[in-house]
Enzyme design. Structure first.
Site, PDB file in Angstrom:
ATOM      1  N   GLY A   8       0.795  -1.241   0.000  1.00  0.00           N
ATOM      2  CA  GLY A   8       0.000   0.000   0.000  1.00  0.00           C
ATOM      3  C   GLY A   8       0.819   1.279   0.000  1.00  0.00           C
ATOM      4  O   GLY A   8       0.260   2.367  -0.152  1.00  0.00           O
ATOM      5  N   ALA A   9       2.148   1.159   0.192  1.00  0.00           N
ATOM      6  CA  ALA A   9       2.983   2.373   0.103  1.00  0.00           C
ATOM      7  C   ALA A   9       3.586   2.523  -1.286  1.00  0.00           C
ATOM      8  O   ALA A   9       4.357   3.451  -1.532  1.00  0.00           O
ATOM      9  CB  ALA A   9       4.087   2.328   1.165  1.00  0.00           C
ATOM     10  N   GLY A  10       3.245   1.616  -2.194  1.00  0.00           N
ATOM     11  CA  GLY A  10       3.756   1.688  -3.568  1.00  0.00           C
ATOM     12  C   GLY A  10       2.854   2.543  -4.445  1.00  0.00           C
ATOM     13  O   GLY A  10       1.906   3.187  -3.972  1.00  0.00           O
ATOM     14  N   PHE A  11       3.131   2.516  -5.719  1.00  0.00           N
ATOM     15  CA  PHE A  11       2.412   3.378  -6.675  1.00  0.00           C
ATOM     16  C   PHE A  11       0.921   3.027  -6.739  1.00  0.00           C
ATOM     17  O   PHE A  11       0.050   3.845  -6.407  1.00  0.00           O
ATOM     18  CB  PHE A  11       3.098   3.218  -8.044  1.00  0.00           C
ATOM     19  CG  PHE A  11       2.333   3.756  -9.207  1.00  0.00           C
ATOM     20  CD1 PHE A  11       1.774   5.023  -9.169  1.00  0.00           C
ATOM     21  CD2 PHE A  11       2.202   2.994 -10.365  1.00  0.00           C
ATOM     22  CE1 PHE A  11       1.082   5.524 -10.270  1.00  0.00           C
ATOM     23  CE2 PHE A  11       1.515   3.483 -11.461  1.00  0.00           C
ATOM     24  CZ  PHE A  11       0.939   4.749 -11.413  1.00  0.00           C
ATOM     25  N   GLY A  13      -0.706   0.570  -5.007  1.00  0.00           N
ATOM     26  CA  GLY A  13      -1.254   0.299  -3.672  1.00  0.00           C
ATOM     27  C   GLY A  13      -1.644   1.571  -2.946  1.00  0.00           C
ATOM     28  O   GLY A  13      -2.667   1.609  -2.246  1.00  0.00           O
ATOM     29  N   THR A 133      -0.095  -8.662 -13.718  1.00  0.00           N
ATOM     30  CA  THR A 133       0.264  -7.849 -14.885  1.00  0.00           C
ATOM     31  C   THR A 133      -0.051  -8.573 -16.191  1.00  0.00           C
ATOM     32  O   THR A 133      -0.077  -9.808 -16.224  1.00  0.00           O
ATOM     33  CB  THR A 133       1.775  -7.540 -14.817  1.00  0.00           C
ATOM     34  OG1 THR A 133       2.207  -7.043 -16.078  1.00  0.00           O
ATOM     35  CG2 THR A 133       2.600  -8.786 -14.520  1.00  0.00           C
ATOM     36  N   ASP A 134      -0.211  -7.813 -17.268  1.00  0.00           N
ATOM     37  CA  ASP A 134      -0.401  -8.430 -18.586  1.00  0.00           C
ATOM     38  C   ASP A 134       0.905  -9.030 -19.118  1.00  0.00           C
ATOM     39  O   ASP A 134       0.892  -9.764 -20.105  1.00  0.00           O
ATOM     40  CB  ASP A 134      -0.967  -7.418 -19.594  1.00  0.00           C
ATOM     41  CG  ASP A 134      -0.086  -6.188 -19.807  1.00  0.00           C
ATOM     42  OD1 ASP A 134       0.944  -6.051 -19.115  1.00  0.00           O
ATOM     43  OD2 ASP A 134      -0.424  -5.370 -20.682  1.00  0.00           O
ATOM     44  N   GLU A 135       2.034  -8.718 -18.451  1.00  0.00           N
ATOM     45  CA  GLU A 135       3.320  -9.205 -18.960  1.00  0.00           C
ATOM     46  C   GLU A 135       3.437 -10.728 -18.872  1.00  0.00           C
ATOM     47  O   GLU A 135       4.277 -11.322 -19.539  1.00  0.00           O
ATOM     48  CB  GLU A 135       4.477  -8.533 -18.209  1.00  0.00           C
ATOM     49  CG  GLU A 135       4.416  -7.024 -18.346  1.00  0.00           C
ATOM     50  CD  GLU A 135       5.679  -6.300 -17.935  1.00  0.00           C
ATOM     51  OE1 GLU A 135       6.760  -6.920 -17.973  1.00  0.00           O
ATOM     52  OE2 GLU A 135       5.576  -5.124 -17.583  1.00  0.00           O
ATOM     53  N   TYR A 158      10.900 -10.765 -13.966  1.00  0.00           N
ATOM     54  CA  TYR A 158       9.732 -10.149 -13.322  1.00  0.00           C
ATOM     55  C   TYR A 158       8.446 -10.864 -13.730  1.00  0.00           C
ATOM     56  O   TYR A 158       7.676 -11.315 -12.876  1.00  0.00           O
ATOM     57  CB  TYR A 158       9.647  -8.661 -13.692  1.00  0.00           C
ATOM     58  CG  TYR A 158       8.295  -8.039 -13.374  1.00  0.00           C
ATOM     59  CD1 TYR A 158       7.852  -7.910 -12.067  1.00  0.00           C
ATOM     60  CD2 TYR A 158       7.459  -7.584 -14.405  1.00  0.00           C
ATOM     61  CE1 TYR A 158       6.600  -7.351 -11.785  1.00  0.00           C
ATOM     62  CE2 TYR A 158       6.218  -7.026 -14.128  1.00  0.00           C
ATOM     63  CZ  TYR A 158       5.790  -6.912 -12.813  1.00  0.00           C
ATOM     64  OH  TYR A 158       4.563  -6.371 -12.542  1.00  0.00           O
ATOM     65  N   LYS A 162       5.747 -13.143 -11.533  1.00  0.00           N
ATOM     66  CA  LYS A 162       4.325 -12.815 -11.401  1.00  0.00           C
ATOM     67  C   LYS A 162       3.458 -13.970 -11.907  1.00  0.00           C
ATOM     68  O   LYS A 162       2.415 -14.283 -11.328  1.00  0.00           O
ATOM     69  CB  LYS A 162       3.988 -11.533 -12.175  1.00  0.00           C
ATOM     70  CG  LYS A 162       4.582 -10.261 -11.602  1.00  0.00           C
ATOM     71  CD  LYS A 162       4.095  -9.916 -10.201  1.00  0.00           C
ATOM     72  CE  LYS A 162       2.629  -9.532 -10.147  1.00  0.00           C
ATOM     73  NZ  LYS A 162       2.256  -9.047  -8.783  1.00  0.00           N
TER      74      LYS A 162
END
Ligand code: NAD
Length: 359
Positions: A8-11, A13, A133-135, A158, A162
């Site tokens: 929650g401290a990320g972009f 989140g 993610t779509d990745e 990455y 995921k």
């Protein structure tokens, strides 16, 4: 609503937490390790609000997660904590394996232990939303788009980490009945985005008159989504999604990287003209990222039709708002640029090794 938000401290989140606390009046426990990418200042507007609690902790610590969940008694877990930067995963994959795979496993187990002891009604209502993610779908050719049925084909450390965590979330539904949901989203942009990612990196370099590095020929295509559209989609999935199902989230806004960089230059030229001249002059092409996926595009038909969610921002309106935010909020990004990250390129190690091998 009582919601435990990891990362929650990320972009994303922090955007989700602000939406839950400030717009929806939810009680939120944020669990975040505060890595280089986590910043409590992004939650400034939530601090002190009734029902908002912050816990600095590592999701890999299963016992701690179980204690936090038992103490907070959430209706849902929204899991966003992750190592998220592809270039960093190329430079060193260890934290990606640790947090994204082992951490998701630890959290699923902690949630399962809590969920199986709930009363039947609470047990039926509980949700574990895993944000991805779509990745994981790999790279597309010139046409087509990822649907929820597209086979997984991750290409970077990455996206492989995921993909593994998505499989775990689905397996915990199939095997144990834990009501998990998985979302796969395209590239996000918006306020509080760490200045190593393309849009803030280019915008801040452009403001400072620095070179604007574009990987390869700039023809790689990404499908852009404003972060506030993403968090509204996450809440729609939490409320109406079918346990066990996957929802693709995208803004139908495909752009090449070069188009994105040019749009940033042109928008900044309008908002804050540069006496030296148009900022497109700063664009330079640098060696491509190893294994750089050519094109991502999301088909969001399922979430649009089943849950009635639609992106509100176009790329142009969203970019305009985002760049205005960066112009007005240097209190947030300037210390990050100065102390932790100066805008240099990451992840070249693998590329250089390859070049050496190729002679
Ligand atoms: P971010 O890097 O900005 O934030 C990640 C947060 O997780 C940070 O606050 C960090 O401190 C925290 N964290 C990292 N390791 C942790 C650990 N072991 N324990 C607890 N907290 C930890 O990432 P973001 O861009 O906000 O992405 C959030 C999620 O959305 C990720 O799961 C990512 O894979 C996914 N996603 C991101 C995008 C995008 O465009 N940014 C697109 C699709 C999906």
């Amino acid at each position: 609503m009582r919601i435990l938000v990891t990362g929650g401290a990320g972009f994303i989140g922090s955007a989700l937490t602000r939406h839950l606390v400030l717009d929806l009046g939810a009680e939120v426990l944020v669990v975040d390790k505060l890595t280089y990418a986590g910043d409590r200042r992004s939650l400034r507007d939530c601090e002190g609000r009734p029902g908002f609690v912050f816990l600095e902790a590592d999701i890999v610590d299963g016992a701690r997660m179980e204690a936090a969940i038992n103490a907070f008694q959430p209706d849902a877990v929204m899991h966003l904590a992750a190592e998220s930067h592809v270039d960093r995963s190329i430079a060193g994959a260890t934290p990606f394996i640790h947090t994204n795979i082992v951490g998701t496993f630890a959290l699923l187990e902690a949630a399962r232990a809590y969920w199986q002891d709930l009363e039947p009604e609470a047990r039926a209502a509980f949700r574990f939303l895993h944000v991805s993610t779509d990745e994981v779908y790999g790279s597309l050719g010139e046409t087509g788009a990822f649907t929820e049925a597209t086979p997984y084909d991750p290409r970077s450390p990455y996206s492989a980490s995921k993909a593994a965590s998505d499989h775990l979330a689905r397996a915990w539904h199939e095997t144990y009945g834990l009501p998990t949901l998985v979302t796969n989203c395209s590239n996000n942009y918006g306020p509080f985005h760490f200045p190593e990612k393309l849009i803030p990196l280019v915008a801040l370099n452009a403001l400072e008159g620095k070179q604007l590095p574009v990987y390869g020929d700039g023809g790689n295509v990404r499908d852009w989504l404003h972060v506030e559209d993403h968090v509204r989609a996450l809440v729609a999935v939490l409320r109406g999604g079918r346990p066990g199902a996957t929802y693709n989230i995208g803004g139908r806004a495909e752009r090449t990287n070069l188009q994105v960089v040019q749009a940033i230059c042109d928008t900044l030229d309008r908002l804050r003209p540069d006496p030296e001249g148009p900022r497109r002059r700063l664009i330079s092409f640098v060696p491509d990222r190893p294994g750089h996926d050519r094109r991502y595009a999301i088909d969001p038909t399922r979430i649009e039709q089943d849950l009635g969610w639609h992106a509100r921002e176009t790329f142009e309106t969203g970019l305009n708002r985002t760049l205005r935010w960066y112009l007005d909020n240097d209190w947030w990004w300037r210390p990050l640029r100065e102390r932790r990250y100066g805008g240099e390129r990451l992840g070249l190690a693998g590329l250089l090794r390859r070049a050496a091998v190729a002679g």
